[in-house]
Design a protein around this motif. Structure first.
Motif, PDB file in Angstrom:
ATOM      1  N   PRO A 276      45.013  20.729  82.263  1.00 30.18           N
ATOM      2  CA  PRO A 276      45.390  19.999  81.793  1.00 30.18           C
ATOM      3  C   PRO A 276      47.319  20.092  81.673  1.00 30.18           C
ATOM      4  O   PRO A 276      47.103  21.116  81.483  1.00 30.18           O
ATOM      5  CB  PRO A 276      45.480  19.246  80.975  1.00 30.18           C
ATOM      6  N   GLN A 277      48.068  19.218  81.813  1.00 33.48           N
ATOM      7  CA  GLN A 277      49.699  20.026  81.360  1.00 33.48           C
ATOM      8  C   GLN A 277      50.150  21.153  81.679  1.00 33.48           C
ATOM      9  O   GLN A 277      51.306  22.588  80.911  1.00 33.48           O
ATOM     10  CB  GLN A 277      49.848  19.877  80.193  1.00 33.48           C
ATOM     11  N   THR A 278      49.613  21.128  83.256  1.00 33.70           N
ATOM     12  CA  THR A 278      49.443  22.637  83.837  1.00 33.70           C
ATOM     13  C   THR A 278      50.634  22.951  85.093  1.00 33.70           C
ATOM     14  O   THR A 278      50.079  21.747  86.496  1.00 33.70           O
ATOM     15  CB  THR A 278      48.601  23.763  83.504  1.00 33.70           C
ATOM     16  N   ASP A 279      51.585  22.725  85.635  1.00 36.73           N
ATOM     17  CA  ASP A 279      52.423  22.925  86.984  1.00 36.73           C
ATOM     18  C   ASP A 279      51.565  23.333  87.471  1.00 36.73           C
ATOM     19  O   ASP A 279      50.348  24.273  87.727  1.00 36.73           O
ATOM     20  CB  ASP A 279      53.144  24.029  86.742  1.00 36.73           C
ATOM     21  N   LEU A 280      51.559  22.551  89.282  1.00 36.97           N
ATOM     22  CA  LEU A 280      50.143  23.532  90.272  1.00 36.97           C
ATOM     23  C   LEU A 280      50.832  23.602  91.279  1.00 36.97           C
ATOM     24  O   LEU A 280      52.089  24.429  90.642  1.00 36.97           O
ATOM     25  CB  LEU A 280      50.692  21.913  91.390  1.00 36.97           C
ATOM     26  N   GLU A 281      49.809  25.199  91.774  1.00 38.25           N
ATOM     27  CA  GLU A 281      50.176  26.176  91.933  1.00 38.25           C
ATOM     28  C   GLU A 281      50.200  25.493  93.533  1.00 38.25           C
ATOM     29  O   GLU A 281      49.202  24.539  94.136  1.00 38.25           O
ATOM     30  CB  GLU A 281      48.886  27.196  91.331  1.00 38.25           C
TER      31      GLU A 281
ATOM     32  N   GLN B  52      43.304  15.444  82.805  1.00 31.19           N
ATOM     33  CA  GLN B  52      42.072  15.092  82.863  1.00 31.19           C
ATOM     34  C   GLN B  52      41.559  13.831  81.333  1.00 31.19           C
ATOM     35  O   GLN B  52      40.351  13.184  80.908  1.00 31.19           O
ATOM     36  CB  GLN B  52      41.237  16.082  81.872  1.00 31.19           C
ATOM     37  N   TRP B  53      42.526  13.127  82.315  1.00 22.76           N
ATOM     38  CA  TRP B  53      42.280  11.392  80.918  1.00 22.76           C
ATOM     39  C   TRP B  53      40.812  10.852  81.415  1.00 22.76           C
ATOM     40  O   TRP B  53      40.277  10.437  81.176  1.00 22.76           O
ATOM     41  CB  TRP B  53      43.459  10.252  81.636  1.00 22.76           C
ATOM     42  N   TYR B  54      40.672  11.036  83.199  1.00 22.76           N
ATOM     43  CA  TYR B  54      39.681  10.727  84.364  1.00 22.76           C
ATOM     44  C   TYR B  54      38.959  11.979  84.357  1.00 22.76           C
ATOM     45  O   TYR B  54      39.588  13.011  85.044  1.00 22.76           O
ATOM     46  CB  TYR B  54      40.069  10.024  85.777  1.00 22.76           C
ATOM     47  N   PRO B  55      38.042  12.083  84.398  1.00 22.47           N
ATOM     48  CA  PRO B  55      37.287  13.774  84.316  1.00 22.47           C
ATOM     49  C   PRO B  55      37.003  14.430  85.884  1.00 22.47           C
ATOM     50  O   PRO B  55      35.772  14.307  86.788  1.00 22.47           O
ATOM     51  CB  PRO B  55      35.623  13.494  83.276  1.00 22.47           C
ATOM     52  N   VAL B  56      37.555  14.558  86.725  1.00 23.97           N
ATOM     53  CA  VAL B  56      37.876  14.814  88.341  1.00 23.97           C
ATOM     54  C   VAL B  56      37.659  16.572  87.929  1.00 23.97           C
ATOM     55  O   VAL B  56      38.501  17.379  87.115  1.00 23.97           O
ATOM     56  CB  VAL B  56      38.625  15.182  88.802  1.00 23.97           C
TER      57      VAL B  56
ATOM     58  N   LYS C 177      44.300   5.725  79.702  1.00 22.26           N
ATOM     59  CA  LYS C 177      42.548   6.652  78.939  1.00 22.26           C
ATOM     60  C   LYS C 177      40.820   6.161  78.802  1.00 22.26           C
ATOM     61  O   LYS C 177      41.432   4.875  78.508  1.00 22.26           O
ATOM     62  CB  LYS C 177      42.947   8.065  77.508  1.00 22.26           C
ATOM     63  N   LEU C 178      40.506   6.715  79.121  1.00 22.66           N
ATOM     64  CA  LEU C 178      38.976   5.597  78.965  1.00 22.66           C
ATOM     65  C   LEU C 178      39.172   5.600  78.218  1.00 22.66           C
ATOM     66  O   LEU C 178      39.069   6.437  76.807  1.00 22.66           O
ATOM     67  CB  LEU C 178      38.176   6.377  80.061  1.00 22.66           C
ATOM     68  N   GLY C 179      38.536   4.342  77.608  1.00 21.74           N
ATOM     69  CA  GLY C 179      37.895   4.114  76.188  1.00 21.74           C
ATOM     70  C   GLY C 179      39.305   3.094  75.454  1.00 21.74           C
ATOM     71  O   GLY C 179      39.304   2.764  74.037  1.00 21.74           O
ATOM     72  N   THR C 180      40.459   3.518  75.871  1.00 20.74           N
ATOM     73  CA  THR C 180      41.620   2.997  74.911  1.00 20.74           C
ATOM     74  C   THR C 180      41.180   1.112  74.712  1.00 20.74           C
ATOM     75  O   THR C 180      40.742   0.167  75.831  1.00 20.74           O
ATOM     76  CB  THR C 180      42.444   2.568  76.082  1.00 20.74           C
ATOM     77  N   GLU C 181      41.482   0.611  73.530  1.00 18.05           N
ATOM     78  CA  GLU C 181      41.340  -1.210  73.762  1.00 18.05           C
ATOM     79  C   GLU C 181      42.745  -1.828  72.900  1.00 18.05           C
ATOM     80  O   GLU C 181      43.252  -1.015  72.743  1.00 18.05           O
ATOM     81  CB  GLU C 181      40.514  -1.182  72.203  1.00 18.05           C
ATOM     82  N   ALA C 182      42.439  -2.577  73.756  1.00 11.03           N
ATOM     83  CA  ALA C 182      43.857  -3.992  73.232  1.00 11.03           C
ATOM     84  C   ALA C 182      43.400  -4.838  72.932  1.00 11.03           C
ATOM     85  O   ALA C 182      42.704  -5.541  72.500  1.00 11.03           O
ATOM     86  CB  ALA C 182      44.470  -4.112  74.780  1.00 11.03           C
ATOM     87  N   PRO C 183      44.638  -5.573  71.893  1.00 11.44           N
ATOM     88  CA  PRO C 183      44.519  -6.520  70.950  1.00 11.44           C
ATOM     89  C   PRO C 183      44.457  -7.414  71.825  1.00 11.44           C
ATOM     90  O   PRO C 183      45.112  -7.754  73.219  1.00 11.44           O
ATOM     91  CB  PRO C 183      45.463  -6.797  70.240  1.00 11.44           C
TER      92      PRO C 183
ATOM     93  N   ALA D 184      49.147  12.408  87.981  1.00 12.67           N
ATOM     94  CA  ALA D 184      49.098  13.200  86.385  1.00 12.67           C
ATOM     95  C   ALA D 184      48.753  13.378  85.891  1.00 12.67           C
ATOM     96  O   ALA D 184      47.819  14.194  84.829  1.00 12.67           O
ATOM     97  CB  ALA D 184      50.527  12.372  86.950  1.00 12.67           C
ATOM     98  N   ILE D 185      47.589  11.733  85.499  1.00 11.94           N
ATOM     99  CA  ILE D 185      46.730  11.608  84.071  1.00 11.94           C
ATOM    100  C   ILE D 185      45.320  12.479  84.536  1.00 11.94           C
ATOM    101  O   ILE D 185      44.817  12.825  84.015  1.00 11.94           O
ATOM    102  CB  ILE D 185      46.433  10.168  84.415  1.00 11.94           C
TER     103      ILE D 185
END
Length: 366
Positions: free
Chosen positions: A11-16, A49-53, A288-294, A44-45
């Motif tokens: 996460p948050q690391t440049d691609l190689e 690792q917003w999603y567990p790939v 992100k998984l688990g995000t809730e909205a009003p 980007a997400i």
């Protein structure tokens, strides 16, 4: 064969950019030499690792290229065909056969599982497997294997350097409007977010004949650009309450249709409150998984509104992508104005420019 690919490692690391080994295509696959690939917020997400790939991984899911080899069972594509790559789907579940492949029962494992369905990975480095098959394609690679089902054949003179984003970001925004909301001539729509998805939705609304098209964002330059492309009104939500502004524009009624491309809970709530009686709103922005909205069920109960969660514009790619190309050729869908090209070697600058908002839709050219 040996190929070049951009590998996400953390996460948050440049691609190689590394040299990897690509295996042979399976009987139902084609090998595609990439010409270009869009960079999408989802890349980007997932890197973050917003999603567990599984990492390390070859990401990328807006590819376009030329078929170099075909598997033994492939009958509808040939070597030399130009193709745009689309998300993976099984083709046999109840949703696929009903014309809604983006809701395939196996959508998550096929697109985010990091391997083919049998666990085999396409890429390796010094004998170690690298997570692959992202969105059925892993298009941040000079050559890749994809199921023929994922490949949309286009004309021999098609501008492949431009068309990759039709496989995700542009398809998501425009499909959400044309396939799900379906505004008619003279109707109203509000779009929250002026990124590639939001502007693609706006362009689709213009093409549909909607006459009140309201764009909402916090970046004045993006809002001005939206007006150039056909927005009739813009709202800077840093300066005014967007719900009040939309209701003022529409004579107090609210809009008949709305699209939230941000995935921000507060913005989603604003979208629901901006709708007219029996209006229809769509959420496509990833959170992100688990995000809730009003959601004000007390006030909104009597409104009769509908809210849809939409993936990839609920499109059938082999049907919808050619329609977008035809609209573009007639000058009715100028999505090319959203695109800025980058050499593949500058992939991390493309990511950074996308995140900062400097570029609406980066496209890597191989």
């Amino acid at each position: 064969m040996k190929i070049q690919a951009a590998v996400a490692t953390a996460p948050q690391t440049d691609l190689e950019i590394r040299e990897l080994e690509l295996d042979e295509p399976r009987p139902d696959e084609v090998t595609v030499r990439l010409v270009a690939s869009g960079v999408c917020h989802t890349d980007a997400i997932v890197r973050d690792q917003w999603y567990p790939v599984p990492l390390p991984a070859v990401l990328g899911h807006e590819g376009s290229g030329v078929v170099e080899a075909v598997g033994a069972d492939v009958t509808d594509l040939a070597v030399g065909d130009k193709v745009v790559l689309a998300p993976a789907s099984c083709g046999v579940c109840e949703h696929c056969i009903a014309g809604h492949p983006q809701y395939c029962v196996d959508f998550s494992p096929l697109n985010f599982g990091g391997s083919r369905p049998d666990g085999a990975r396409m890429f390796s480095e010094h004998g170690s497997p690298i997570s692959s098959n992202f969105f059925g394609q892993s298009s941040f690679a000079s050559v890749t294997n994809v199921r023929a089902r994922n490949a949309v054949k286009v004309a021999d003179d098609a501008p492949l350097e431009l068309l990759g984003p039709l496989g995700c970001g542009i398809m998501t925004g425009s499909g959400s409007v044309l396939n799900v909301l379906r505004p008619g001539a003279g109707e109203s729509i509000a779009v929250f977010g002026t990124g590639a998805v939001g502007l693609a939705g706006m362009l689709a609304a213009v093409a549909s004949g909607a006459t009140t098209i309201i764009m909402v964002d916090i970046v004045p330059s993006r809002l001005e650009f939206a007006k150039e492309l056909g927005a009739t009104h813009v709202v800077d939500s840093r300066e005014v309450d967007p719900v009040e502004a939309i209701r003022e524009i529409t004579g107090g009624r609210g809009v008949q249709y709305a699209l939230d491309t941000t995935g921000v809970p507060q913005v989603f709530a604003q979208m629901t409150k901006s709708l007219a009686l029996r209006g229809h709103g769509v959420l496509v922005g990833a959170a992100k998984l688990g995000t809730e909205a009003p959601f004000d069920i007390g006030t909104l109960l009597t409104s009769g509104i509908s809210i849809s969660m939409v993936v990839e514009g609920d499109a059938v790619p082999r049907e919808f992508i050619p329609k977008l190309i035809a609209l573009h050729e007639r000058g009715l869908f100028p999505f090319d104005r959203l695109v800025k090209r980058y050499p593949f070697a500058e992939i991390n600058r493309a990511f950074a420019d996308s995140e900062s908002g400097e570029t609406i839709k980066p496209v890597l050219v191989y």
